[in-house]
Design a protein around this motif. Structure first.
Motif: not given
Ligand SMILES: [Mg+2]
Length: 225
Positions: A3, A33, A176, A194, A196
């Motif tokens: 990330c 996002r 994501d 996802l 989240d």
């Protein structure tokens, strides 16, 4: 799997004269996002050179604007996008391994699951994962630049499934970005979820997990039933 390293982004912003709090940066990056997703849903590539500027604008809209006076925002976006765009900066930018991820992946592999990375990248994702010390946790690492197809094109997902040696309908893709990860995976016949962490995707029509460890735990629990 790797990330944004927010400390690095903070350093880069500081060297350009913008003082950003790490927590605000991290929070607005996640909240941006679903906003970026609206642009991607209309067909924009995650790998287009101007996607980083678009993402920074979404971060401003998602809360980062609080830290930057309005007249300076355009300059902020163009300067920081410029600083983050080089291959060397990209290596530093995509270098953070989420807490608990290696352990979670290791537990999933112990169950006999095959783990494959499917990344829209520029040919560098395997090196980035190796530098971060997590490449060996995966059975295959698929890079859009090497395959010649990028998410949400079903071709990259089908290639990944083939490399895994498993069936598409028994495969879960976790990502994501909804229009890239969920839409693409479903087109190829996979299931999709996802990550989240902050509940930014409440309206999404798919399973959501706060982090990889929670996801691993729920797969482990389902396997034990
Ligand atoms: Mg992603």
């Amino acid at each position: 799997m790797v990330c944004w390293d927010h400390a690095f982004v903070r350093e880069q912003a500081a060297s350009l004269g913008f003082d950003l709090e790490a927590a605000l940066l991290a929070r607005s990056e996640a909240a941006a996002r679903p906003l970026l997703d609206r642009l991607l849903a209309s067909g924009r590539s995650t790998e287009a050179p101007d996607t980083i500027s678009a993402y920074l604008r979404c971060m401003l809209e998602a809360g980062l604007a609080r830290a930057i006076p309005a007249p300076e925002r355009d300059a902020f976006v163009s300067a920081l996008a410029g600083a983050l765009r080089s291959p060397e900066a990209s290596d530093r930018l995509w270098s953070r391994v989420p807490d608990g991820l290696p352990d979670a992946l290791d537990r999933l592999r112990t169950l006999g699951l095959r783990l494959v990375v499917v990344s829209n990248s520029d040919g560098s994702i395997e090196r980035k994962l190796r530098d971060a010390g997590v490449a060996d946790l995966f059975d295959a690492i698929i890079d859009s630049a090497r395959v010649g197809a990028e998410k949400p094109d079903p071709a990259i997902f089908l290639h990944a499934v083939e490399r895994s040696g498993r069936r598409a309908d028994r495969t879960l893709h976790v990502g994501d970005l909804h229009s890239i990860d969920v839409v693409g995976a479903r087109r190829a016949g996979l299931r999709a979820a996802l990550v989240d962490p902050h509940g930014d995707w409440e309206a999404a029509d798919c399973a959501r997990f706060p982090d990889a460890t929670t996801l691993a735990r729920s797969i482990l629990a389902a396997k034990e039933c």
